[in-house]
Every structure is written in structure tokens, then in C-alpha cells.
Design a protein around this motif. Structure first.
Motif, short mmCIF file in Angstrom:
data_model
loop_
_atom_site.label_atom_id
_atom_site.label_comp_id
_atom_site.label_asym_id
_atom_site.label_seq_id
_atom_site.Cartn_x
_atom_site.Cartn_y
_atom_site.Cartn_z
N MET A 19 22.90 41.59 26.98
CA MET A 19 22.78 40.23 26.45
C MET A 19 22.79 40.26 24.93
O MET A 19 22.69 41.32 24.33
N THR A 20 22.91 39.08 24.37
CA THR A 20 22.86 38.95 22.91
C THR A 20 21.39 38.88 22.48
O THR A 20 20.49 38.67 23.31
N THR A 21 21.15 39.02 21.19
CA THR A 21 19.79 38.91 20.67
C THR A 21 19.22 37.53 20.95
O THR A 21 18.05 37.39 21.33
N ASP A 22 20.03 36.48 20.79
CA ASP A 22 19.56 35.12 21.06
C ASP A 22 19.14 34.95 22.52
O ASP A 22 18.13 34.31 22.81
N GLU A 23 19.92 35.53 23.43
CA GLU A 23 19.57 35.46 24.85
C GLU A 23 18.27 36.22 25.12
O GLU A 23 17.43 35.77 25.91
N ALA A 24 18.08 37.35 24.45
CA ALA A 24 16.86 38.14 24.63
C ALA A 24 15.64 37.37 24.12
O ALA A 24 14.58 37.39 24.74
N ILE A 25 15.79 36.68 22.99
CA ILE A 25 14.69 35.87 22.47
C ILE A 25 14.33 34.77 23.46
O ILE A 25 13.15 34.53 23.74
N LEU A 26 15.33 34.13 24.03
CA LEU A 26 15.08 33.09 25.02
C LEU A 26 14.34 33.66 26.23
O LEU A 26 13.35 33.08 26.70
#
Length: 66
Positions: A19-26
Motif C-alpha cells: 500500500m501507499t503511505t497514505d493508505e497505511a495512515i488510514l
């Protein structure tokens, strides 16, 4: 300080999801955790995203030893 085995209270296995970093933060926020381990979609390396004390986010990128 030496860590004794009796101090280890949990051992958890996880599946790393690309996943992307943004997806991981979510995902971290949805799970209400302070950090989240994931497989970076672009680099295919293990990363850790975490919430800093100031409320911002940071990423730890892993690298192989040389």
C-alpha cells in the motif's frame, strides 16, 4: 538494558500488505493504533508509519544491511 523473556507479553504475526503511505495512515487511524507496518507499494520494502507526539506522521523505511 537486557530484555528478559519474561517481559515479553505478546508475540504477533502480521501479513504485510502492499500500500501507499497514505493508505497505511488510514489503516492505522481505522485501527486506532499509534503505528502501522506495511509493504510499500512502490519499493516493496517494509515501512512503519507512526503518529508523532505533535500529531504529525512519520515513516521509518527499512534498508538491508551492507
Amino acid at each position: 538494558k537486557e530484555v528478559l523473556a519474561t517481559q515479553l507479553v505478546k508475540n504477533k504475526k502480521i501479513t504485510l500488505k502492499p500500500m501507499t503511505t497514505d493508505e497505511a495512515i488510514l489503516q492505522m487511524e481505522l485501527a486506532d493504533h499509534d503505528f502501522y507496518i506495511f509493504l510499500d507499494k512502490d519499493t516493496q520494502k517494509t515501512h512503519v508509519v507512526y503518529r508523532r507526539e505533535d500529531g504529525d506522521y512519520a515513516v521509518i523505511e527499512t534498508m538491508p544491511t551492507v
